[in-house]
Enzyme design. Structure first.
Site, PDB file in Angstrom:
ATOM      1  N   LYS A 196       0.845  -1.207   0.000  1.00 22.03           N
ATOM      2  CA  LYS A 196       0.000   0.000   0.000  1.00 22.03           C
ATOM      3  C   LYS A 196       0.878   1.253   0.000  1.00 22.03           C
ATOM      4  O   LYS A 196       0.678   2.162  -0.799  1.00 22.03           O
ATOM      5  CB  LYS A 196      -0.932   0.026   1.229  1.00 22.03           C
TER       6      LYS A 196
ATOM      7  N   ARG B 153     -10.020   0.853   8.423  1.00 19.15           N
ATOM      8  CA  ARG B 153      -9.538  -0.480   8.794  1.00 19.15           C
ATOM      9  C   ARG B 153     -10.617  -1.316   9.469  1.00 19.15           C
ATOM     10  O   ARG B 153     -10.379  -2.482   9.773  1.00 19.15           O
ATOM     11  CB  ARG B 153      -8.409  -0.353   9.826  1.00 19.15           C
TER      12      ARG B 153
ATOM     13  N   ARG C  59      11.647  -5.388   5.413  1.00 21.54           N
ATOM     14  CA  ARG C  59      11.383  -3.966   5.134  1.00 21.54           C
ATOM     15  C   ARG C  59      12.296  -3.063   5.967  1.00 21.54           C
ATOM     16  O   ARG C  59      12.541  -3.304   7.149  1.00 21.54           O
ATOM     17  CB  ARG C  59       9.930  -3.639   5.449  1.00 21.54           C
TER      18      ARG C  59
ATOM     19  N   ARG D  29      10.890  -1.109  11.363  1.00 19.60           N
ATOM     20  CA  ARG D  29       9.772  -0.673  12.216  1.00 19.60           C
ATOM     21  C   ARG D  29       9.650  -1.601  13.408  1.00 19.60           C
ATOM     22  O   ARG D  29       9.822  -2.812  13.283  1.00 19.60           O
ATOM     23  CB  ARG D  29       8.462  -0.688  11.401  1.00 19.60           C
TER      24      ARG D  29
ATOM     25  N   ARG E 104      -0.733  -8.776  13.401  1.00 14.88           N
ATOM     26  CA  ARG E 104      -1.277  -7.799  12.443  1.00 14.88           C
ATOM     27  C   ARG E 104      -2.051  -8.507  11.326  1.00 14.88           C
ATOM     28  O   ARG E 104      -3.088  -8.023  10.875  1.00 14.88           O
ATOM     29  CB  ARG E 104      -0.152  -6.931  11.875  1.00 14.88           C
TER      30      ARG E 104
HETATM   31  P1  AP5 Z   1       4.805  -1.620   2.004  1.00  3.71           P
HETATM   32  O1  AP5 Z   1       4.511  -0.828   0.782  1.00  3.71           O
HETATM   33  O2  AP5 Z   1       5.521  -0.953   3.126  1.00  3.71           O
HETATM   34  O3  AP5 Z   1       3.479  -2.358   2.519  1.00  3.71           O
HETATM   35  P2  AP5 Z   1       2.176  -1.779   3.241  1.00  3.71           P
HETATM   36  O4  AP5 Z   1       1.000  -2.408   2.577  1.00  3.71           O
HETATM   37  O5  AP5 Z   1       2.235  -0.295   3.319  1.00  3.71           O
HETATM   38  O6  AP5 Z   1       2.353  -2.471   4.639  1.00  3.71           O
HETATM   39  P3  AP5 Z   1       2.265  -1.885   6.132  1.00  3.71           P
HETATM   40  O7  AP5 Z   1       2.961  -2.869   7.012  1.00  3.71           O
HETATM   41  O8  AP5 Z   1       2.714  -0.461   6.184  1.00  3.71           O
HETATM   42  O9  AP5 Z   1       0.749  -1.968   6.373  1.00  3.71           O
HETATM   43  P4  AP5 Z   1       0.033  -1.926   7.683  1.00  3.71           P
HETATM   44  O10 AP5 Z   1      -1.327  -1.728   7.157  1.00  3.71           O
HETATM   45  O11 AP5 Z   1       0.219  -3.085   8.591  1.00  3.71           O
HETATM   46  O12 AP5 Z   1       0.750  -0.732   8.496  1.00  3.71           O
HETATM   47  P5  AP5 Z   1       0.313   0.753   8.830  1.00  3.71           P
HETATM   48  O13 AP5 Z   1       1.521   1.572   8.868  1.00  3.71           O
HETATM   49  O14 AP5 Z   1      -0.830   1.174   7.992  1.00  3.71           O
HETATM   50  O15 AP5 Z   1       5.650  -2.913   1.528  1.00  3.71           O
HETATM   51  C1  AP5 Z   1       6.133  -3.858   2.466  1.00  3.71           C
HETATM   52  C2  AP5 Z   1       7.527  -4.372   2.034  1.00  3.71           C
HETATM   53  O16 AP5 Z   1       7.395  -5.103   0.806  1.00  3.71           O
HETATM   54  C3  AP5 Z   1       8.563  -3.253   1.750  1.00  3.71           C
HETATM   55  O17 AP5 Z   1       9.823  -3.676   2.176  1.00  3.71           O
HETATM   56  C4  AP5 Z   1       8.507  -3.104   0.221  1.00  3.71           C
HETATM   57  O18 AP5 Z   1       9.741  -2.657  -0.290  1.00  3.71           O
HETATM   58  C5  AP5 Z   1       8.196  -4.536  -0.225  1.00  3.71           C
HETATM   59  N1  AP5 Z   1       7.384  -4.599  -1.448  1.00  3.71           N
HETATM   60  C6  AP5 Z   1       6.369  -3.773  -1.834  1.00  3.71           C
HETATM   61  N2  AP5 Z   1       5.854  -4.167  -3.015  1.00  3.71           N
HETATM   62  C7  AP5 Z   1       6.562  -5.281  -3.387  1.00  3.71           C
HETATM   63  C8  AP5 Z   1       6.516  -6.160  -4.526  1.00  3.71           C
HETATM   64  N3  AP5 Z   1       5.628  -5.970  -5.512  1.00  3.71           N
HETATM   65  N4  AP5 Z   1       7.376  -7.204  -4.550  1.00  3.71           N
HETATM   66  C9  AP5 Z   1       8.279  -7.415  -3.545  1.00  3.71           C
HETATM   67  N5  AP5 Z   1       8.396  -6.605  -2.469  1.00  3.71           N
HETATM   68  C10 AP5 Z   1       7.537  -5.560  -2.383  1.00  3.71           C
HETATM   69  O19 AP5 Z   1      -0.269   0.576  10.322  1.00  3.71           O
HETATM   70  C11 AP5 Z   1       0.587   0.276  11.395  1.00  3.71           C
HETATM   71  C12 AP5 Z   1      -0.221   0.219  12.687  1.00  3.71           C
HETATM   72  O20 AP5 Z   1      -0.806   1.509  12.942  1.00  3.71           O
HETATM   73  C13 AP5 Z   1      -1.407  -0.759  12.701  1.00  3.71           C
HETATM   74  O21 AP5 Z   1      -1.017  -2.066  13.048  1.00  3.71           O
HETATM   75  C14 AP5 Z   1      -2.316  -0.110  13.747  1.00  3.71           C
HETATM   76  O22 AP5 Z   1      -1.862  -0.402  15.047  1.00  3.71           O
HETATM   77  C15 AP5 Z   1      -2.128   1.377  13.489  1.00  3.71           C
HETATM   78  N6  AP5 Z   1      -3.103   1.907  12.524  1.00  3.71           N
HETATM   79  C16 AP5 Z   1      -2.846   2.466  11.306  1.00  3.71           C
HETATM   80  N7  AP5 Z   1      -3.973   2.823  10.694  1.00  3.71           N
HETATM   81  C17 AP5 Z   1      -4.986   2.493  11.525  1.00  3.71           C
HETATM   82  C18 AP5 Z   1      -6.403   2.596  11.437  1.00  3.71           C
HETATM   83  N8  AP5 Z   1      -7.016   3.108  10.362  1.00  3.71           N
HETATM   84  N9  AP5 Z   1      -7.135   2.139  12.497  1.00  3.71           N
HETATM   85  C19 AP5 Z   1      -6.555   1.623  13.594  1.00  3.71           C
HETATM   86  N10 AP5 Z   1      -5.222   1.484  13.726  1.00  3.71           N
HETATM   87  C20 AP5 Z   1      -4.442   1.922  12.704  1.00  3.71           C
HETATM   88 MG    MG Z   2       2.419   1.098   4.880  1.00  6.14          MG
END
Ligand code: AP5
Ligand code: MG
Length: 208
Positions: A13, A88, A122, A153, A164
């Site tokens: 994402k 979410r 990552r 992270r 997660r």
């Molecule tokens: P990346 O692009 O970083 O993936 P992502 O989908 O952004 O994954 P996240 O871990 O950031 O998602 P998340 O939803 O768990 O975390 P968030 O920060 O939103 O890619 C991942 C890796 O893969 C990278 O190394 C990249 O280089 C690699 N990659 C990408 N594409 C690739 C490909 N095609 N092939 C190979 N490799 C590839 O949330 C974190 C925390 O915040 C949550 O757990 C929660 O506690 C809180 N939070 C955030 N939003 C909310 C909400 N709305 N409600 C409640 N709690 C929330």
């Molecule tokens: Mg992300």
């Protein structure tokens, strides 16, 4: 265009939102990045969010909904935005309907085993939020965009990642049906070459 990126942790994402936002000249609104910044700055929201994030749980809906509502009022959102990581839960999606009109929901789909590999490798920039993977970094330890040191992270540790994923399947995956029933959902295979995935998303958005 107002867009939601939906998908499990590690689906890409953040990676794809950065690219699409640059191409469409709209802001990326990542609730994860907003919360991590608040934790780093030690704000009351950051302090409240820390225990949830470190455990791989979602922060309470009432905390995150107000943050997004305020963010979407800002001038840079007038021409559109990508919501990365919000909504979410069904209550978050219902709340969003009260203050935003969404045009498209992109679901990035990737199998769980692949997600775990991606997340464990990552590395992120704490300053600008750029995301990298160790398989492509070589011996580089700093960000290409801003030169800051890259880190892992806190919530990317193996045991937290499994939590997660469980939380995604139980609390966030129901949003696929929610948006499908509204005719907004476009599913994109998130496995494969990053440039090819970018192309598929642009196509799904009618921007190819
Ligand atoms: P990346 O692009 O970083 O993936 P992502 O989908 O952004 O994954 P996240 O871990 O950031 O998602 P998340 O939803 O768990 O975390 P968030 O920060 O939103 O890619 C991942 C890796 O893969 C990278 O190394 C990249 O280089 C690699 N990659 C990408 N594409 C690739 C490909 N095609 N092939 C190979 N490799 C590839 O949330 C974190 C925390 O915040 C949550 O757990 C929660 O506690 C809180 N939070 C955030 N939003 C909310 C909400 N709305 N409600 C409640 N709690 C929330
Ligand atoms: Mg992300």
């Amino acid at each position: 265009m107002n867009i939601i990126f939906l998908g499990p942790p590690g689906a890409g994402k953040g990676t794809q939102a950065q690219r699409i936002c640059a191409a469409l000249n709209i802001p990326q609104i990542s609730t994860g990045d907003i919360l991590r910044r608040a934790m780093k700055e030690g704000t009351p929201t950051g302090m409240k969010a820390k225990s949830y994030i470190d455990a791989g749980q979602l922060v309470p809906d009432e905390v995150i909904i107000d943050i997004v509502k305020d963010r979407l009022q800002m001038d840079d959102c007038k021409a559109g935005y990508i919501l990365d990581g919000f909504p979410r839960t069904v209550p978050q999606a219902e709340a969003l309907e009260q203050f935003a009109k969404i045009d498209s929901v992109i679901e990035l789909a990737v199998e769980d085993e692949k997600l775990i590999k991606r997340i464990s490798g990552r590395r992120v920039c704490t300053k600008c939020g750029a995301t990298y993977h160790i398989s492509l970094l070589g011996d580089k330890t700093t960000c290409d965009n801003c030169g800051e040191t890259l880190i892992q992270r806190n919530d990317d540790k193996a045991e937290t990642v499994l939590n997660r994923l469980t939380v995604y399947h139980s609390q966030t995956a129901p949003l696929v049906a929610f948006y499908e029933s509204k005719g907004l959902l476009k599913k994109v295979d998130g496995d494969g070459d990053m440039d090819a995935i970018f192309g598929k998303i642009m196509e799904a958005l009618g921007q190819a």
